[in-house]
Write an enzyme that holds these catalytic residues in place. Structure first.
Site, PDB file in Angstrom:
ATOM      1  CG  ASP A  56      17.600 -19.821 -48.013  1.00 57.12           C
ATOM      2  OD1 ASP A  56      18.088 -19.147 -48.954  1.00 57.12           O
ATOM      3  OD2 ASP A  56      16.378 -19.962 -47.862  1.00 57.12           O
ATOM      4  CE1 TYR A  68      17.737 -18.051 -44.235  1.00 59.21           C
ATOM      5  CE2 TYR A  68      16.734 -19.655 -42.765  1.00 59.21           C
ATOM      6  CZ  TYR A  68      16.618 -18.582 -43.629  1.00 59.21           C
ATOM      7  OH  TYR A  68      15.394 -18.022 -43.858  1.00 59.21           O
ATOM      8  CD  GLU A 116      13.217 -17.754 -41.048  1.00 61.95           C
ATOM      9  OE1 GLU A 116      13.767 -18.680 -41.668  1.00 61.95           O
ATOM     10  OE2 GLU A 116      12.694 -16.775 -41.612  1.00 61.95           O
TER      11      GLU A 116
END
Length: 229
Positions: free
Chosen positions: A151, A133, A50
């Site tokens: 996102d 996010y 991520e």
DNA sequence: GTCCGGTCCC
DNA sequence: GGGACCGGAC
């Protein structure tokens, strides 16, 4: 004087939410990409992916993700590495503050959380490098929580399908899109659903040249069919 | 050359 | 609210 507020945007009703979930999950099972971070629930692996995927596209992340996990296979290994080494390994992904922040999260996990990544939103958000996010991504992908994500891909998909008009990037719109992301989130299959939202935005409902011909939502898309009327 | 992007910071 | 960060895509 009350503050000026935009028009209240309605959330989709239950049948519309259900149609969206069903259609998106069916699309994902047939057309979704097979990516390595979709085959793991390891919080460290999820976090590395991520952070790398912030501002960086999948094709550039893939080789670096494997190299990184080979070199730093755990929070402990990353925490113990030299900072210069960590930053060097990150190249050439860019935004070089990200490896420093990732390492500082690893050190925090080792020092203060028994070598584990915390799973609660407030603690995740307290780390530099984890915003709204990434916190949602980690909670839903690593810990199986029913957490929404938003996102740029997800925002575009939800805006087009359910809103279609207005200022997509205004503060009020982003707030509404977060509410939409929570509203459409199923109780089961949260992992697949959130992955599907991002994959759909990245491959079909793209910013430039959206592939409407291949879109299973095209008949109900507010953006394509005109939001009003 | 211009646009894009999650998070931080002003 | 707006700019910085760093590279790639177009």
């Amino acid at each position: 004087m009350p503050r000026k507020t935009g028009p209240l945007l309605p959330l989709p009703d239950a049948p519309a939410r259900r149609r969206f979930r069903t259609t998106l999950l069916a699309w994902y099972r047939a057309q979704g990409r097979d990516l390595p971070w979709r085959r793991t629930r390891d919080p460290y692996h999820i976090l590395v992916s991520e952070i790398m995927l912030q501002q960086t596209q999948v094709d550039r992340v893939l080789p670096k993700y494997h190299e990184w996990l080979g070199k730093y296979p755990s929070f402990e290994a990353l925490a113990a590495a030299a900072e210069d080494d960590v930053v060097q390994t990150w190249r050439p992904l860019g935004y070089n503050i990200r490896p420093r922040r990732l390492q500082s999260i690893a050190r925090e996990a080792v020092s203060n959380h028994g070598g584990q990544l915390p799973s609660d939103e407030a603690t995740l958000l307290s780390f530099k490098g984890i915003g709204a996010y990434t916190a949602g991504a980690v909670m839903s992908f690593a810990f199986g929580k029913r957490a929404a994500i938003l996102d740029t891909n997800v925002a575009r998909v939800l805006f087009r399908v359910f809103v279609g008009e207005g200022e997509p990037k205004s503060h009020a719109m982003l707030k509404h899109l977060w509410e939409l992301s929570r509203a459409v989130l199923p109780h089961k299959h949260v992992f697949d659903f959130n992955q599907a939202l991002m994959d759909f935005g990245a491959t079909v409902c793209t910013a430039r040249k959206p592939q409407c011909l291949y879109c299973p939502m095209r008949k109900r898309c507010a953006y394509r069919n005109g939001a009003s009327t």
